[in-house]
Scaffold this motif. Sequence first.
Motif, short mmCIF file in Angstrom:
data_model
loop_
_atom_site.label_atom_id
_atom_site.label_comp_id
_atom_site.label_asym_id
_atom_site.label_seq_id
_atom_site.Cartn_x
_atom_site.Cartn_y
_atom_site.Cartn_z
N SER A 137 44.35 45.49 52.81
CA SER A 137 45.76 45.55 52.43
C SER A 137 46.00 46.67 51.43
O SER A 137 45.11 47.06 50.66
N VAL A 138 47.20 47.20 51.45
CA VAL A 138 47.60 48.27 50.53
C VAL A 138 48.37 47.66 49.37
O VAL A 138 49.38 46.97 49.58
N ALA A 139 47.88 47.89 48.17
CA ALA A 139 48.50 47.32 46.97
C ALA A 139 48.96 48.45 46.06
O ALA A 139 48.49 49.58 46.17
N PRO A 140 49.89 48.17 45.15
CA PRO A 140 50.31 49.21 44.19
C PRO A 140 49.14 49.73 43.37
O PRO A 140 48.15 49.02 43.15
N ALA A 141 49.27 50.96 42.92
CA ALA A 141 48.16 51.61 42.22
C ALA A 141 47.79 50.88 40.93
O ALA A 141 46.61 50.85 40.55
N TYR A 142 48.76 50.27 40.25
CA TYR A 142 48.45 49.63 38.97
C TYR A 142 47.64 48.35 39.13
O TYR A 142 47.14 47.81 38.13
N THR A 143 47.47 47.87 40.36
CA THR A 143 46.69 46.64 40.58
C THR A 143 45.22 46.91 40.83
O THR A 143 44.43 45.97 40.92
N THR A 201 46.28 33.03 40.54
CA THR A 201 46.76 34.40 40.73
C THR A 201 46.75 35.16 39.41
O THR A 201 47.43 36.18 39.27
N LEU A 202 45.97 34.69 38.46
CA LEU A 202 45.89 35.34 37.15
C LEU A 202 45.26 36.72 37.30
O LEU A 202 44.16 36.85 37.86
N PRO A 203 45.91 37.79 36.84
CA PRO A 203 45.31 39.13 36.90
C PRO A 203 44.20 39.27 35.85
O PRO A 203 44.41 38.98 34.67
N ARG A 255 48.47 40.19 29.91
CA ARG A 255 49.49 40.98 29.23
C ARG A 255 49.42 42.44 29.63
O ARG A 255 50.46 43.10 29.84
N SER A 256 48.20 42.98 29.77
CA SER A 256 48.04 44.37 30.21
C SER A 256 48.60 44.57 31.61
O SER A 256 49.24 45.59 31.89
N PHE A 257 48.39 43.60 32.49
CA PHE A 257 48.91 43.71 33.86
C PHE A 257 50.43 43.73 33.86
O PHE A 257 51.06 44.52 34.57
N ARG A 258 51.04 42.87 33.04
CA ARG A 258 52.51 42.84 32.99
C ARG A 258 53.08 44.15 32.46
O ARG A 258 54.10 44.64 32.93
N GLN A 259 52.39 44.75 31.48
CA GLN A 259 52.85 46.03 30.94
C GLN A 259 52.77 47.13 31.98
O GLN A 259 53.70 47.94 32.14
N LEU A 260 51.66 47.19 32.71
CA LEU A 260 51.51 48.22 33.74
C LEU A 260 52.52 48.02 34.87
O LEU A 260 53.07 48.99 35.41
N ARG A 261 52.77 46.78 35.23
CA ARG A 261 53.75 46.52 36.28
C ARG A 261 55.15 46.92 35.85
O ARG A 261 55.92 47.51 36.62
N ALA A 262 55.48 46.66 34.58
CA ALA A 262 56.79 47.05 34.08
C ALA A 262 56.94 48.57 34.05
O ALA A 262 58.01 49.11 34.37
N GLY A 266 59.65 50.39 36.49
CA GLY A 266 60.73 51.02 35.77
C GLY A 266 61.78 50.01 35.34
O GLY A 266 61.73 48.82 35.72
N PRO A 267 62.74 50.44 34.57
CA PRO A 267 63.80 49.51 34.11
C PRO A 267 64.67 49.06 35.27
O PRO A 267 64.97 49.84 36.17
#
Length: 273
Positions: A137-143, A201-203, A255-262, A266-267
């Motif tokens: 599967s293809v996932a976003p780069a931040y994952t 599903t905890l990163p 917390r690091s995962f949430r920051q990278l996802r945000a 983007g806003p």
Amino acid sequence: MARPPLPRLRRRARPRFAGLSFNRLIPNLMTLLGLCAGLTAIRLGIEGHFGGAAKAIILAGFIDGLDGRLARLLKAVTRFGAEFDSLADFLCFGVAPAFVIYLWSLRAMHGYGFVPALIFAVCMALRLARFNANLDSVAPAYTYNFFTGVPAPAGALLALLPLFIGLEARDMGWAWLDALARFPLFDAAVLVCTALLLVSTLPVWSFKNFKVPTAMVLPMLLGTGLYAAFLIADPWAGLALAGLIYLGMLPFSARSFRQLRAEAEGPETEPAT
């Protein structure tokens, strides 16, 4: 009178043999050694050598950390190797720790003590099946720097935490701590909670492409050296400490995962009316 030129000698061609090169077999051989270590852990657990069983599982975890990196280094990544690695992981980190903890303390609860061990093994199988299903599967780069749920070797480390504490308490002569580590309900709670972390599903940081800031390189090297010395001097306390540190790391990983996802998303903008 000039001498006639000497005939050029042709280099003898090496014989070519059909089949895979040995370099491509090395990662699978490493996986096979890890599988043997997991089976040895089960045998040592049956014989009551719980310290040796724990060491065999830790050895399997060390080998598991090497075979994948060797496969990428030697350009020997294959679908067969990935499937073989998952099957070995299930035995080494799903069956062996649950079986050892059952023999360590849970069998005092008779049939009820087998239930937590069964839950842990089943959740480990589900976690590995989910991992294999997401390989293509293809996932976003931040994952890419995160696992979904606690990985298999770390799950085995957390499941064996009561055993590490009990072996350390036995060496230090702390009867109260040994009794707590062998308390069946405590061990059952550790197994079930670890099983839930496996299928969650905890990163969780994977540390595969983890970049260390330049200012932190020297402190990290010093800390690693100190921990290695502590692990050699007192292995059971060192392994128990590693499990506790890993548990404490999980909230920071999320917390690091949430920051990278945000940052990647983007806003959020309000829809135009």
